[in-house]
Write an enzyme that holds these catalytic residues in place. Structure first.
Site, mmCIF file in Angstrom:
data_model
loop_
_atom_site.group_PDB
_atom_site.id
_atom_site.type_symbol
_atom_site.label_atom_id
_atom_site.label_comp_id
_atom_site.label_asym_id
_atom_site.label_seq_id
_atom_site.Cartn_x
_atom_site.Cartn_y
_atom_site.Cartn_z
ATOM 1 N N ASP A 96 14.224 11.197 21.206
ATOM 2 C CA ASP A 96 14.079 11.172 19.936
ATOM 3 C C ASP A 96 13.944 9.922 19.319
ATOM 4 O O ASP A 96 14.086 8.970 20.043
ATOM 5 C CB ASP A 96 15.448 11.810 19.114
ATOM 6 N N GLY A 97 12.869 9.699 18.664
ATOM 7 C CA GLY A 97 11.990 8.652 18.627
ATOM 8 C C GLY A 97 11.526 8.604 16.408
ATOM 9 O O GLY A 97 10.736 9.996 16.371
ATOM 10 N N GLU A 134 8.574 8.412 20.327
ATOM 11 C CA GLU A 134 8.364 9.104 20.233
ATOM 12 C C GLU A 134 8.783 9.556 21.772
ATOM 13 O O GLU A 134 9.129 9.680 23.366
ATOM 14 C CB GLU A 134 7.983 10.907 19.828
ATOM 15 N N ASP A 156 11.633 17.407 20.130
ATOM 16 C CA ASP A 156 11.588 17.851 19.268
ATOM 17 C C ASP A 156 10.325 17.361 19.113
ATOM 18 O O ASP A 156 9.904 18.110 17.932
ATOM 19 C CB ASP A 156 12.906 17.805 18.281
ATOM 20 N N HIS A 211 16.757 18.860 14.387
ATOM 21 C CA HIS A 211 17.558 18.455 13.135
ATOM 22 C C HIS A 211 18.237 20.358 13.087
ATOM 23 O O HIS A 211 17.955 20.773 11.823
ATOM 24 C CB HIS A 211 16.946 18.368 11.658
ATOM 25 N N ASP A 221 18.896 11.634 17.876
ATOM 26 C CA ASP A 221 18.487 11.514 17.025
ATOM 27 C C ASP A 221 18.841 9.847 15.816
ATOM 28 O O ASP A 221 18.889 8.803 15.484
ATOM 29 C CB ASP A 221 18.296 12.345 15.452
#
Length: 248
Positions: A96-97, A134, A156, A211, A221
């Site tokens: 994640d980023g 990301e 994501d 999320h 995250d």
């Protein structure tokens, strides 16, 4: 009636928990919750009120942890909604980023799981974009692998997953990093690194909804958010120098 000024700040969930007598300043309340995912805090007029609230929050947190622990084994055995299980025998990478603003200070995080071995990595930059972070999360996650590894990578970011699985990034590269005859592909510097790494391994990219309660996605995250909130972050040199697109 004059409104009483808040003098104490209780932090129940943050980098450091406790009661603070100031909001701003080094080591004070705002610093503990800035960029911290799921932070819980509240201001009070008296220290007694702050202590009472903090004790209540600690009891609530303890009850929640017990409930989560009872269902942990079930969660780990069940794939999240819409998520396929990883390929048998593959190393699993979650990434994640993101940025606190876009553009702005940004960070990336990755969790790498190989059998019983688990590794977490993260990093941040003082000025960058969501998409670059990301991509960076994927790059840094794959860089931890041994040569010629089979991996399943969950992200994501539809920007990343679609560009890889639908062949868009390969097409951009074959066209000298042009999306069309007139529009250059953004972040070619990172796409070049990612595609190069993918040629050294066999990586199955899969999208996972962010999320949405996926434990490892939420962990990534948190890693990314914490990294973005760090101090003395290095520059994302290519971004700051405008070298993320091919120019004529």
């Amino acid at each position: 009636m004059e409104k009483k000024k808040k003098k104490y700040y209780a932090v129940a969930r943050g980098r450091k928990t406790g009661i603070f007598s100031a909001w701003f300043g080094t080591g004070n309340a705002e610093e503990q919750i800035r960029g911290f995912a799921g932070a819980r805090y509240k201001g009070f007029v008296t220290i007694e009120e702050a202590r009472e609230w903090l004790q209540q929050m600690e009891k609530t947190e303890l009850s929640g942890n017990k409930a989560r622990n009872r269902s942990r084994s079930t969660r780990k055995a069940t794939a999240s909604s819409g998520q396929q299980p990883p390929k048998p025998g593959s190393v699993v990478i979650y990434t994640d980023g993101g940025c606190s603003c876009n553009p702005g200070p940004g960070g990336y995080g990755a969790v790498i799981m190989n059998g019983e071995t688990r590794k977490e990595i993260s990093g941040g930059f003082r000025l960058t974009t969501n998409n670059r972070m990301e991509l960076m999360a994927c790059i840094e996650g794959i860089k931890t692998l041994q040569p010629q590894t089979d991996g399943t990578l969950y992200s994501d970011s539809q920007y990343v997953v679609n560009a890889v699985t639908k062949g868009w990034a390969e097409k951009w590269r074959s066209n000298n990093w042009m999306r069309t005859k007139s529009d250059a592909a953004e972040n070619y510097d990172l796409w070049e690194k990612l595609l190069g790494l993918c040629e050294e391994h066999t990586i199955d990219f899969r999208w996972v909804k962010g999320h949405a309660g996926n434990e490892e996605n939420e962990r990534c995250d948190h890693l990314a958010t914490t990294a973005a909130a760090g101090t003395n972050l290095p520059p994302d040199t290519n971004y700051e120098n405008g070298k993320t697109k091919i120019t004529a």
